[in-house]
Design an enzyme around this catalytic site. Sequence first.
Site, PDB file in Angstrom:
ATOM      1  N   GLU A 158       0.799  -1.226   0.000  1.00  0.00           N
ATOM      2  CA  GLU A 158       0.000   0.000   0.000  1.00  0.00           C
ATOM      3  C   GLU A 158       0.836   1.282   0.000  1.00  0.00           C
ATOM      4  OE1 GLU A 158      -2.792  -0.145   3.232  1.00  0.00           O
ATOM      5  OE2 GLU A 158      -3.739  -1.963   2.525  1.00  0.00           O
ATOM      6  N   GLU A 342      -5.351  -8.575   0.773  1.00  0.00           N
ATOM      7  CA  GLU A 342      -6.000  -8.246   2.057  1.00  0.00           C
ATOM      8  C   GLU A 342      -7.467  -7.988   1.807  1.00  0.00           C
ATOM      9  OE1 GLU A 342      -4.478  -4.990   4.427  1.00  0.00           O
ATOM     10  OE2 GLU A 342      -2.409  -5.603   4.023  1.00  0.00           O
TER      11      GLU A 342
END
Length: 433
Positions: A158, A342
């Site tokens: 991320e 995720e």
Amino acid sequence: MFLWGTATAAYQIEGAATEDGRGPSIWDTFAHEPGRTRDGHTGDVACDHYHRWREDVGLMRDLGVNAYRFSIAWPRIQPEGQGAINVKGLDFYDALVDGLLEAGIQPVPTLFHWDLPQALQDRGGWLNREVSEHFADYAAVVAERLADRIPLWITLNEPFVHMAYGYAMGIHAPGQALLLDALPAAHHQLLGHGLAVRALRAAGAGQVAITNNCTPVWPASDSPDDLAAAAAYDTLHNRLFTDPVLLGAYPDLDAYGADLSFVADGDLRTISAPIDALGINYYNPTRIAAPGGPGLPFADAGITGYPTTAFGWPVVPAGLRELLNTLKSRYGAALPPIHITENGCSQEDVQGPDGTVHDQARIDYLSGHIEATRQAMADGVDVRGYFVWSLLDNFEWAEGYHQRFGLVHVDFETGRRTPKASYAWYREHLAGR
Ligand code: IFM
């Protein structure tokens, strides 16, 4: 083989912050500064996974996953972020990898999940171009030790969140609030990714991916201003981190008046080195309106009408199907296979008298998103894996231990692990496949 897994990250679970030669990371520094995290929580002990990892591998073996995404703490491997190697750090991950393989679980390490060595932050962190090269050197050190047993590597986790929360808004470590001056932290992370891909390949790594946190962006209305604002947000959150990797070019950043003079000749070629998979972390869509005044070219309009998680995030499984189809139409042949690296939710978990948590809302969340993934695959999106965030309740960054995402409840006083109803549900789901 489709990968069914769980995911965690080093600073969120390991603890043992000063043991066996680990150096300080920016998260150690940040969490120890008064007022930075809720109730002053730190990752000093976290889930004590550093000492309890065998128990955690046992939990995953009993769960029936065939893959585990974890992250490697750079400051355990290189306490100063460059130069001297801490062999005990490598030994820890070496033993973990072997333990996973013995349990029939494929290890999927992420090399950077936000715990930059503090010594590199002292030199500017990701604002400093040199850090990209140090990252590639660190990747090579880890791969030389582990590459023979790792099927899939993830370079960064991320980079959008790390740039936005860490460098633009000061909500995460390193706590800088530079707004658009944070953009070099995006570029240098991406450059670090590209250099690390090269280093991993040179060390004989198998598949290599990067994980981005992506969100479908919904305009608040069909007005030209809202549409333009939504496009600007999509550019910043999604395209800024995926276009350079897959297309070798930055998206149009005119809405931000961005000065990209930190991009050197050849950088985009490095950043767009071919990858084998794209990791996608999905939690929720974002609804965007035109801004009410000067500043950023968008405003968060909020989403109502859906159930919410304990964080207040809207639960929209169809958003995952939408996102996957958008990626497919946006990148076409340039899109590699996708892993959902995720997906999960925090809930207000309550332990019953027997210690069990009956987390039906988490079960509903996971089953809805797994179904959305299946639908996207039926639509023709090439998805190869799905990892629940998270195996364990853990240190949720600025929220400390207040947001619980685990399939397994953790008592942070004792370290005791208790599987929740969602763990039993996921085990049944996996057994049925
Ligand atoms: O806990 C985080 C993780 O570290 C990165 N992705 C989102 C999760 C939930 O906020």
